[in-house]
Write an enzyme that holds these catalytic residues in place. Structure first.
Site, PDB file in Angstrom:
ATOM      1  N   CYS A   1       0.827  -1.214   0.000  1.00  0.00           N
ATOM      2  CA  CYS A   1       0.000   0.000   0.000  1.00  0.00           C
ATOM      3  C   CYS A   1       0.859   1.262   0.000  1.00  0.00           C
ATOM      4  O   CYS A   1       1.410   1.643   1.046  1.00  0.00           O
ATOM      5  CB  CYS A   1      -0.938  -0.018   1.207  1.00  0.00           C
ATOM      6  SG  CYS A   1      -1.937   1.472   1.314  1.00  0.00           S
TER       7      CYS A   1
ATOM      8  N   CYS B   1      -0.550   4.173   2.211  1.00  0.00           N
ATOM      9  CA  CYS B   1      -0.334   3.994   3.652  1.00  0.00           C
ATOM     10  C   CYS B   1       1.123   4.238   4.032  1.00  0.00           C
ATOM     11  O   CYS B   1       1.402   4.872   5.041  1.00  0.00           O
ATOM     12  CB  CYS B   1      -0.688   2.570   4.085  1.00  0.00           C
ATOM     13  SG  CYS B   1      -2.117   1.873   3.302  1.00  0.00           S
ATOM     14  N   ASP B   2       2.047   3.732   3.236  1.00  0.00           N
ATOM     15  CA  ASP B   2       3.437   3.642   3.704  1.00  0.00           C
ATOM     16  C   ASP B   2       4.430   4.590   3.027  1.00  0.00           C
ATOM     17  O   ASP B   2       5.575   4.680   3.484  1.00  0.00           O
ATOM     18  CB  ASP B   2       3.932   2.191   3.544  1.00  0.00           C
ATOM     19  CG  ASP B   2       3.147   1.240   4.440  1.00  0.00           C
ATOM     20  OD1 ASP B   2       2.602   1.718   5.457  1.00  0.00           O
ATOM     21  OD2 ASP B   2       3.062   0.046   4.126  1.00  0.00           O
TER      22      ASP B   2
END
Ligand code: NAP
Length: 310
Positions: A132, A135-136
């Protein structure tokens, strides 16, 4: 509780089905394993959804769909579906919290990211290996990262990650990408991209955290070590259809077979979105299918109740 329609899954297809079912006065329950939104929640910028002249953020788009559905008299529940049974008239849905019944069923469970299956992938998941970008990505500001895959997801995510990383080592198993041309160009022309054609990830290594990858050239067999702090894996998706494989027809990859009205091989059950066998997996196609599935489910329910409009 007896529902007219149970919708399983709350991505763009499931939420659109919910909006149409709710507006048609169907007593509707939407069951989703995670918070509503589906994969679109993990997409930073969506540039090809009509109605937005620049782009729209994935979470913003699906949160608005959810808000629109919640205005209607629809029940939402966050739980895992364990089993679905066909009854004489309708369906029984067994979840982690209880049992629900409905006359019709709409399956909109989508698809999940596939794993690479190489040494180190599991060990370093969450410690360098990610699925992701949204997200990261901030964790890799000014750091070298690798990314594997050549489809739309890979290039969309690469485009986002390039805003953060110092270098993006893009690894693809063939000599051309399959992603949309405009996005390919943007990523390949970025000076921070280092392209590895005809190459695969052989191993992900490190100690406490990931420290690098071994990249193998499939044409000459040469392996090189590339030091990097993270690797993003986007090598396709698998249909989330396990709970239904015993009751309806899927193709050999597990995608649910439907007709053009989203009707599955099981009477009263409809499927829409990425879980369905189809040509184009997009939010724009998912919403149309969700609307069609809800309309056909509504007709089915009204016929069962003997109130069909003739
Ligand atoms: P995809 O289109 O199936 O692409 C998967 C990519 O990973 C391919 O390039 C494939 O290589 C490669 N691959 C597969 N298995 C591999 C392995 N074991 N090792 C190395 N590489 C591997 O999957 P996706 O990109 O996740 O997209 C899924 C669907 O969603 C597609 O229909 C896509 O168009 C759609 N989508 C659309 C958008 C958008 O338009 N905004 C965004 C994201 C996704 P080959 O090319 O050699 O097969």
């Amino acid at each position: 509780m007896q529902y007219d329609i149970i919708i399983i899954g709350a991505g763009p297809a499931g939420l659109t089905a919910a909006i149409y079912a709710g507006r048609a006065g169907m007593k509707t329950l939407v069951i989703s394993e995670a918070i509503p939104g589906g994969q679109a929640m993990l997409t930073e910028e969506i540039e090809n959804y009509p109605g937005f002249s620049s782009s729209v953020k994935g979470p913003e788009l699906v949160e608005n769909m959810h808000k629109q559905a919640k205005k209607l008299e629809i029940d939402f529940s966050c739980e895992m579906v364990k089993e679905v049974l066909k009854k004489d008239k309708g369906f029984s849905v067994k979840t982690s919290k209880g049992n629900f019944s409905s006359l019709s069923l709409i399956i909109a469970t989508g698809a999940s990211y596939r794993k690479l299956g190489v040494k180190g992938e599991e060990e370093f998941t969450g410690r360098g290996v990610s699925y992701c970008g949204v997200c990261d990505a901030p964790l890799f500001k000014n750091k070298e990262i690798a990314l594997v895959g050549g489809g739309d997801t890979a290039v969309y995510e690469a485009s986002h990650l390039l805003k953060f990383a110092s270098t993006l080592h893009l690894v693809h198993r063939r000599d051309r990408l399959r992603a949309t041309k405009i996005m390919q160009k943007r990523v390949l022309e970025d000076k921070k991209t280092v392209m590895y054609w005809n190459s695969v990830i052989e191993e992900i290594y490190g100690s406490k955290l990931m420290e690098g990858v071994k990249i193998k050239d499939v044409k000459n067999g040469k392996i090189q070590n590339v030091a990097c702090k993270g690797i993003f894996v986007f090598v396709g998706i698998d249909a989330n259809s396990n709970a239904f494989k015993n009751i309806l027809k899927t193709d050999e990859k597990g995608y649910i077979l439907t007709d053009e009205n989203m009707k599955t091989s099981l009477e009263g059950a409809y499927a829409c979105g990425d879980v369905r066998k189809k040509l184009l997996r997009q939010i724009s196609t998912a919403v149309g299918e969700g609307a069609t599935a809800a309309f056909c489910a509504q007709q089915y329910v009204e016929e069962l109740k003997g109130i069909a409009y003739k």
